[in-house]
Design a protein around this motif. Structure first.
Motif, PDB file in Angstrom:
ATOM      1  N   LEU A  41      -5.442  55.305  15.150  1.00 44.56           N
ATOM      2  CA  LEU A  41      -6.271  56.538  14.647  1.00 44.56           C
ATOM      3  C   LEU A  41      -7.432  55.313  13.514  1.00 44.56           C
ATOM      4  CD1 LEU A  41      -4.098  59.269  13.271  1.00 44.56           C
ATOM      5  CD2 LEU A  41      -5.416  59.079  15.238  1.00 44.56           C
ATOM      6  N   LYS A  42      -8.625  55.947  13.574  1.00 42.12           N
ATOM      7  CA  LYS A  42      -9.660  55.614  12.615  1.00 42.12           C
ATOM      8  C   LYS A  42      -9.614  56.793  11.522  1.00 42.12           C
ATOM      9  CE  LYS A  42     -14.318  55.956  12.721  1.00 42.12           C
ATOM     10  NZ  LYS A  42     -15.760  55.611  13.246  1.00 42.12           N
ATOM     11  N   VAL A  43      -9.502  56.341  10.405  1.00 46.63           N
ATOM     12  CA  VAL A  43      -9.321  57.366   9.317  1.00 46.63           C
ATOM     13  C   VAL A  43     -10.339  57.241   8.050  1.00 46.63           C
ATOM     14  CG1 VAL A  43      -7.496  58.362   7.494  1.00 46.63           C
ATOM     15  CG2 VAL A  43      -6.585  57.473   9.719  1.00 46.63           C
ATOM     16  N   ASN A  44     -11.020  58.135   7.655  1.00 50.69           N
ATOM     17  CA  ASN A  44     -11.953  58.079   6.547  1.00 50.69           C
ATOM     18  C   ASN A  44     -11.237  58.974   5.545  1.00 50.69           C
ATOM     19  OD1 ASN A  44     -13.708  57.538   9.029  1.00 50.69           O
ATOM     20  ND2 ASN A  44     -14.859  56.556   7.003  1.00 50.69           N
ATOM     21  N   ILE A  45     -11.382  58.704   4.218  1.00 48.94           N
ATOM     22  CA  ILE A  45     -10.970  59.495   3.196  1.00 48.94           C
ATOM     23  C   ILE A  45     -12.020  59.789   2.120  1.00 48.94           C
ATOM     24  CG2 ILE A  45      -8.434  58.908   3.406  1.00 48.94           C
ATOM     25  CD1 ILE A  45      -8.933  56.850   0.914  1.00 48.94           C
ATOM     26  N   SER A  58     -16.831  58.390  -5.525  1.00 51.87           N
ATOM     27  CA  SER A  58     -16.662  59.786  -4.629  1.00 51.87           C
ATOM     28  C   SER A  58     -17.729  59.558  -3.286  1.00 51.87           C
ATOM     29  CB  SER A  58     -16.958  60.948  -5.377  1.00 51.87           C
ATOM     30  OG  SER A  58     -18.220  60.929  -5.816  1.00 51.87           O
ATOM     31  N   ASN A  59     -18.599  58.791  -3.495  1.00 53.57           N
ATOM     32  CA  ASN A  59     -19.934  58.694  -2.451  1.00 53.57           C
ATOM     33  C   ASN A  59     -19.456  57.137  -1.636  1.00 53.57           C
ATOM     34  OD1 ASN A  59     -21.205  60.793  -3.593  1.00 53.57           O
ATOM     35  ND2 ASN A  59     -22.166  59.409  -5.073  1.00 53.57           N
ATOM     36  N   THR A  60     -18.435  56.798  -2.209  1.00 51.76           N
ATOM     37  CA  THR A  60     -18.144  55.347  -1.405  1.00 51.76           C
ATOM     38  C   THR A  60     -17.316  55.686  -0.003  1.00 51.76           C
ATOM     39  OG1 THR A  60     -17.501  54.127  -3.449  1.00 51.76           O
ATOM     40  CG2 THR A  60     -16.603  53.110  -1.511  1.00 51.76           C
ATOM     41  N   GLU A  61     -17.737  54.888   1.096  1.00 51.26           N
ATOM     42  CA  GLU A  61     -17.477  55.034   2.198  1.00 51.26           C
ATOM     43  C   GLU A  61     -15.962  54.121   2.341  1.00 51.26           C
ATOM     44  OE1 GLU A  61     -18.399  53.623   6.997  1.00 51.26           O
ATOM     45  OE2 GLU A  61     -19.948  54.357   5.463  1.00 51.26           O
ATOM     46  N   LYS A  62     -14.946  54.964   2.748  1.00 50.30           N
ATOM     47  CA  LYS A  62     -13.505  54.187   2.875  1.00 50.30           C
ATOM     48  C   LYS A  62     -12.991  54.603   4.400  1.00 50.30           C
ATOM     49  CE  LYS A  62     -12.767  56.418  -0.815  1.00 50.30           C
ATOM     50  NZ  LYS A  62     -13.959  56.903  -1.555  1.00 50.30           N
ATOM     51  N   THR A  63     -12.907  53.370   5.041  1.00 54.02           N
ATOM     52  CA  THR A  63     -12.332  53.601   6.639  1.00 54.02           C
ATOM     53  C   THR A  63     -11.148  52.792   6.560  1.00 54.02           C
ATOM     54  OG1 THR A  63     -14.734  53.864   7.218  1.00 54.02           O
ATOM     55  CG2 THR A  63     -12.781  53.784   8.800  1.00 54.02           C
ATOM     56  N   TYR A  64     -10.170  53.358   7.221  1.00 57.97           N
ATOM     57  CA  TYR A  64      -8.912  52.688   7.521  1.00 57.97           C
ATOM     58  C   TYR A  64      -8.817  52.710   9.064  1.00 57.97           C
ATOM     59  CZ  TYR A  64      -7.710  52.819   2.569  1.00 57.97           C
ATOM     60  OH  TYR A  64      -7.843  52.772   1.077  1.00 57.97           O
ATOM     61  N   LEU A  65      -7.741  51.759   9.484  1.00 55.33           N
ATOM     62  CA  LEU A  65      -7.168  51.958  10.864  1.00 55.33           C
ATOM     63  C   LEU A  65      -5.559  52.229  10.540  1.00 55.33           C
ATOM     64  CD1 LEU A  65      -8.594  48.660  12.668  1.00 55.33           C
ATOM     65  CD2 LEU A  65      -9.156  51.108  12.899  1.00 55.33           C
ATOM     66  N   ALA A  66      -5.215  53.105  11.310  1.00 56.51           N
ATOM     67  CA  ALA A  66      -3.657  53.486  11.147  1.00 56.51           C
ATOM     68  C   ALA A  66      -2.991  53.598  12.667  1.00 56.51           C
ATOM     69  CB  ALA A  66      -3.576  54.926  10.621  1.00 56.51           C
ATOM     70  N   VAL A  67      -1.774  53.107  12.525  1.00 58.08           N
ATOM     71  CA  VAL A  67      -1.090  53.024  13.833  1.00 58.08           C
ATOM     72  C   VAL A  67       0.128  54.279  13.489  1.00 58.08           C
ATOM     73  CG1 VAL A  67       0.305  52.234  15.500  1.00 58.08           C
ATOM     74  CG2 VAL A  67      -1.591  50.695  14.641  1.00 58.08           C
ATOM     75  N   ALA A 107      -7.293  66.714  -1.785  1.00 57.21           N
ATOM     76  CA  ALA A 107      -7.416  65.277  -1.001  1.00 57.21           C
ATOM     77  C   ALA A 107      -7.826  65.942   0.360  1.00 57.21           C
ATOM     78  CB  ALA A 107      -5.944  64.924  -1.121  1.00 57.21           C
ATOM     79  N   ILE A 108      -8.677  64.805   0.812  1.00 51.96           N
ATOM     80  CA  ILE A 108      -9.557  65.411   1.925  1.00 51.96           C
ATOM     81  C   ILE A 108      -9.222  64.107   2.793  1.00 51.96           C
ATOM     82  CG2 ILE A 108     -11.397  65.828   3.312  1.00 51.96           C
ATOM     83  CD1 ILE A 108     -12.437  67.623   0.718  1.00 51.96           C
ATOM     84  N   THR A 109      -8.838  64.011   4.073  1.00 50.15           N
ATOM     85  CA  THR A 109      -8.412  62.925   5.176  1.00 50.15           C
ATOM     86  C   THR A 109      -9.236  63.449   6.278  1.00 50.15           C
ATOM     87  OG1 THR A 109      -6.689  62.186   3.825  1.00 50.15           O
ATOM     88  CG2 THR A 109      -6.996  61.343   6.310  1.00 50.15           C
ATOM     89  N   HIS A 110     -10.320  62.468   6.964  1.00 51.89           N
ATOM     90  CA  HIS A 110     -10.590  62.898   8.378  1.00 51.89           C
ATOM     91  C   HIS A 110      -9.942  61.637   9.443  1.00 51.89           C
ATOM     92  CE1 HIS A 110     -13.573  65.469   6.545  1.00 51.89           C
ATOM     93  NE2 HIS A 110     -13.976  64.427   5.569  1.00 51.89           N
ATOM     94  N   TYR A 111      -9.594  62.247  10.405  1.00 51.82           N
ATOM     95  CA  TYR A 111      -8.984  61.142  11.390  1.00 51.82           C
ATOM     96  C   TYR A 111      -9.733  61.351  12.852  1.00 51.82           C
ATOM     97  CZ  TYR A 111      -6.255  64.854  13.195  1.00 51.82           C
ATOM     98  OH  TYR A 111      -5.676  66.014  13.849  1.00 51.82           O
TER      99      TYR A 111
END
Length: 288
Positions: A219-223, A158-167, A203-207
């Motif tokens: 988009l840059k997405v963090n969950i 839950s403390n891990t930083e998870k970053t994605y790229l999304a088109v 579920a929480i998603t930041h973009y």
């Protein structure tokens, strides 16, 4: 000489090939499977090796010769290792490759390929997936060499930083935002439903918008959470589905989702581990 067949009904690719080539064409089912696995089957000009790839009415399926450079999962070059110590191994998983097998007979998945690549004749490497990426999602994928290490990493997940790229399709109204809609898995449809329900989980998603074109946006997405299909379901709920996401949007040859960055504290050394890898060129081409 290439043989071309037009799809008339939505179905799985292998089912279409069985009906077209085995039932009506005299081919054996074994031969059909071999042709699919050897990258000689094309859907609308793109090589397809996945038996469960969905084809729609109007799609053109071509049975030809293997293109130069075309590779099945088992023929891929060695997996790119991003990090390795005696406890943890991270790779850059290519799109189109399963994280783990769906049954004991499946050999073309990241865990099996990595285990085969790193094992020695007298020393068989054991691996446990710390997390998973969808088959068509590329990027950072982490494995542990023991159950104890996997559990130790998961305890702080839950403390891990998870970053994605999304088109995504279209452009969000806001340059950045947060989606906090709960998710519930429909096991029959194998699809996440978004919204309040007694069985739904938070579920929480930041973009945030990185680049916007006329019809698509990067988009840059963090969950904060890591629910199955979380980004895909949340972006579809927002009205901007991931490009190429057949389950929540429209089908394309590639899906626009890449696990770019994973940051966590190593359970033993207590050092911050930063794993980061850029998306492939095929990913960025989806933005055009």
């Amino acid at each position: 000489m290439a043989q071309k067949y037009k799809v008339t009904t939505r179905t799985k690719l292998l089912s279409f090939l069985f009906e077209t080539l085995a039932l009506n064409g005299g081919w054996s089912k074994k031969t059909v499977k071999q042709r699919l696995q050897s990258a000689t089957v094309f859907v609308n000009g793109q090589v397809q090796t996945k038996h469960d790839f969905m084809v729609d009415a109007g799609d053109m399926v071509t049975i030809g010769t293997q293109q130069r450079g075309a590779q099945t999962n088992s023929q891929q070059k060695k997996l790119e290792i991003l990090y390795q110590d005696k406890d943890l191994i991270a790779i850059n998983k290519p799109a189109g490759l399963l994280s783990v097998g769906t049954n004991k007979e499946t050999k073309d998945h990241a865990l099996a390929l990595l285990r085969s690549e790193l094992s020695r004749a007298k020393k068989h490497l054991r691996l446990w997936p710390v997390h998973r990426l969808d088959r068509d999602t590329s990027g950072v994928l982490l494995f542990a060499t023991s159950k104890e290490m996997r559990e130790a990493v998961m305890e702080q997940w839950s403390n891990t930083e998870k970053t994605y790229l999304a088109v995504v399709e279209g452009t969000p109204k806001k340059d950045h935002g947060t989606i906090s809609q709960p998710l519930r898995l429909d096991e029959k449809e194998y699809k996440m439903h978004v919204g309040e329900h007694k069985e739904a989980k938070p579920a929480i998603t930041h973009y945030s918008v990185k680049e916007s074109r006329s019809k698509r946006t990067l988009l840059k997405v963090n969950i904060e959470t890591g629910r199955q299909h979380q980004i895909r379901a949340h972006m579809a709920w927002l009205g901007h589905s991931i490009v190429g996401d057949e389950r929540y949007g429209k089908k394309e040859a590639h899906m626009g989702l890449h696990a770019m960055r994973l940051v966590f504290v190593h359970p033993l050394s207590k050092k911050k581990i930063v794993l980061e890898v850029d998306a492939p060129q095929t990913f960025y081409k989806l933005l055009k």
